[in-house]
Design a protein around this motif. Sequence first.
Motif, short mmCIF file in Angstrom:
data_model
loop_
_atom_site.label_atom_id
_atom_site.label_comp_id
_atom_site.label_asym_id
_atom_site.label_seq_id
_atom_site.Cartn_x
_atom_site.Cartn_y
_atom_site.Cartn_z
N LYS A 63 0.80 -1.11 -0.06
CA LYS A 63 0.04 -0.14 0.00
C LYS A 63 0.81 1.16 0.07
CE LYS A 63 -3.53 -2.49 2.75
NZ LYS A 63 -3.76 -2.55 3.94
N TYR A 64 0.34 2.40 -0.37
CA TYR A 64 1.00 3.54 -0.23
C TYR A 64 1.28 3.76 1.22
CZ TYR A 64 -1.05 4.73 -4.74
OH TYR A 64 -1.17 4.86 -6.19
N GLY A 65 2.48 4.09 1.47
CA GLY A 65 3.08 4.54 2.90
C GLY A 65 3.52 3.40 3.54
N ASP A 66 3.68 2.11 3.07
CA ASP A 66 4.08 1.09 3.59
C ASP A 66 5.67 1.13 3.63
OD1 ASP A 66 1.72 -0.25 4.17
OD2 ASP A 66 1.91 -1.68 2.57
N ILE A 67 6.21 0.61 4.62
CA ILE A 67 7.64 0.64 4.58
C ILE A 67 8.08 -0.77 4.28
CG2 ILE A 67 9.71 0.72 6.09
CD1 ILE A 67 8.24 2.71 7.87
N VAL A 68 8.81 -0.93 3.32
CA VAL A 68 9.14 -2.05 2.42
C VAL A 68 10.66 -2.23 2.54
CG1 VAL A 68 7.09 -2.33 1.13
CG2 VAL A 68 9.15 -1.03 0.16
N ILE A 69 11.17 -3.70 2.36
CA ILE A 69 12.62 -4.03 2.10
C ILE A 69 12.65 -4.14 0.74
CG2 ILE A 69 14.50 -5.58 2.81
CD1 ILE A 69 13.25 -3.76 5.17
N ILE A 70 13.46 -3.47 0.21
CA ILE A 70 13.74 -3.92 -1.51
C ILE A 70 15.20 -4.34 -1.62
CG2 ILE A 70 11.91 -2.05 -2.22
CD1 ILE A 70 14.40 -0.38 -2.91
N ASP A 71 15.10 -5.05 -2.98
CA ASP A 71 16.49 -5.61 -3.40
C ASP A 71 16.90 -4.22 -4.52
OD1 ASP A 71 18.78 -6.58 -4.61
OD2 ASP A 71 17.97 -8.52 -4.75
N SER A 72 17.95 -3.68 -4.20
CA SER A 72 18.28 -2.40 -5.18
C SER A 72 18.94 -2.70 -6.30
CB SER A 72 19.19 -1.46 -4.38
OG SER A 72 20.28 -2.23 -4.03
N ARG A 73 19.04 -4.26 -6.41
CA ARG A 73 19.76 -4.62 -7.88
C ARG A 73 18.84 -4.68 -8.83
NH1 ARG A 73 22.79 -9.60 -4.92
NH2 ARG A 73 20.44 -9.63 -4.49
N VAL A 74 18.02 -3.54 -9.39
CA VAL A 74 16.93 -3.73 -10.10
C VAL A 74 17.28 -4.03 -11.50
CG1 VAL A 74 15.58 -1.93 -8.88
CG2 VAL A 74 17.16 -1.11 -10.48
N ASP A 75 18.62 -4.13 -12.00
CA ASP A 75 19.00 -4.43 -13.26
C ASP A 75 19.14 -5.72 -13.39
OD1 ASP A 75 21.12 -4.39 -11.31
OD2 ASP A 75 22.60 -3.58 -12.97
N TYR A 102 17.67 -2.31 0.87
CA TYR A 102 17.24 -1.09 1.33
C TYR A 102 15.78 -1.09 2.06
CZ TYR A 102 20.93 0.62 -1.73
OH TYR A 102 22.06 1.02 -2.48
N VAL A 103 15.72 -0.32 3.23
CA VAL A 103 14.45 -0.22 3.62
C VAL A 103 13.66 1.31 3.04
CG1 VAL A 103 15.40 0.76 5.94
CG2 VAL A 103 12.97 -0.03 5.74
N LYS A 104 12.81 1.14 2.60
CA LYS A 104 11.92 2.66 1.95
C LYS A 104 10.78 2.54 1.96
CE LYS A 104 16.08 3.60 0.31
NZ LYS A 104 17.02 4.55 1.14
N ARG A 105 10.00 3.70 1.64
CA ARG A 105 8.66 3.94 2.05
C ARG A 105 8.06 4.09 0.43
NH1 ARG A 105 5.56 5.47 6.13
NH2 ARG A 105 7.44 6.36 7.43
N VAL A 106 6.85 3.17 0.28
CA VAL A 106 6.14 3.24 -0.86
C VAL A 106 5.47 4.47 -1.25
CG1 VAL A 106 4.39 1.96 -2.29
CG2 VAL A 106 5.72 0.51 -0.73
N VAL A 107 5.69 5.01 -2.41
CA VAL A 107 5.20 6.31 -2.62
C VAL A 107 4.27 6.32 -4.08
CG1 VAL A 107 5.56 9.10 -2.94
CG2 VAL A 107 7.27 7.64 -1.95
N GLY A 108 4.63 5.49 -4.86
CA GLY A 108 4.01 5.40 -6.06
C GLY A 108 3.76 4.04 -6.62
N VAL A 176 10.60 -6.41 -4.48
CA VAL A 176 10.10 -5.94 -2.96
C VAL A 176 9.97 -7.19 -2.12
CG1 VAL A 176 8.04 -5.07 -1.80
CG2 VAL A 176 8.45 -4.31 -4.26
N LEU A 177 11.04 -7.32 -1.11
CA LEU A 177 11.25 -8.58 -0.51
C LEU A 177 9.97 -8.84 0.86
CD1 LEU A 177 15.02 -8.48 -0.48
CD2 LEU A 177 13.22 -9.59 -1.93
N GLY A 178 9.34 -7.77 1.24
CA GLY A 178 8.28 -7.61 2.09
C GLY A 178 8.21 -6.41 2.94
N LYS A 179 7.30 -6.11 3.55
CA LYS A 179 6.69 -4.89 4.28
C LYS A 179 6.93 -5.02 5.90
CE LYS A 179 2.05 -4.94 5.35
NZ LYS A 179 0.74 -4.02 5.01
N LYS A 180 7.46 -3.91 6.49
CA LYS A 180 7.71 -3.93 7.81
C LYS A 180 6.23 -4.16 8.61
CE LYS A 180 8.48 -0.45 11.54
NZ LYS A 180 7.36 -0.42 11.96
#
Length: 182
Positions: A63-75, A102-108, A176-180
């Motif tokens: 969802k918007y605003g969720d804090i998620v863990i991502i794998d930054s190797r998007v390539d 990385y831990v980030k917030r979903v904006v879009g 997107v590996l999961g959400k906090k």
Amino acid sequence: MILLKFAREWIGTIAIAFVLSMVIGIFVIQPYKVEGHSMDPTLRDGQRLFVSKLSHTFSYYPKYGDIVIIDSRVDRNRTFFDDVKDNPIFQLFHNTTEHVFYVKRVVGKPGDVLELRNHEVYRNGEKLDEPYVKEAMESSAQENWTVPEGHIFVMGDNRNHSEDSRAIGFIPLDHVLGKKVM
């Protein structure tokens, strides 16, 4: 004879515990340690949290605003083997210093048009209410992105010190590996 039977029972118990912990860590929930200050003031460097892996397991959008863990190797494409080797149990045997999660917030989400203007973030023409952001963005350049299908756009709460979608690009859903959760 009794000692051998006892040893077999313990080995069997340990093997079952190992398999269960791997399955839970890959598909259900996983601990994570925050590294860095990109989510200040919401999360602190070194803070521990739990991440629900269900969104990754069943491939649904956070969802918007969720804090998620991502794998930054998007390539690169992620595989099931990546999920296995990223499990904390496997990490005990495979020590790596590579900082790619990385831990980030979903904006879009797909189809959203995101704009940076006047040090603020706009989604589909509306300014976002972001009380969690540490300080106004220093960037004065106007930028915009349209989030493609199968991707999300993430940002850190400490916008002036965050390597996020503005730098690494759109995040594929399988990255997107999961959400906090805690």
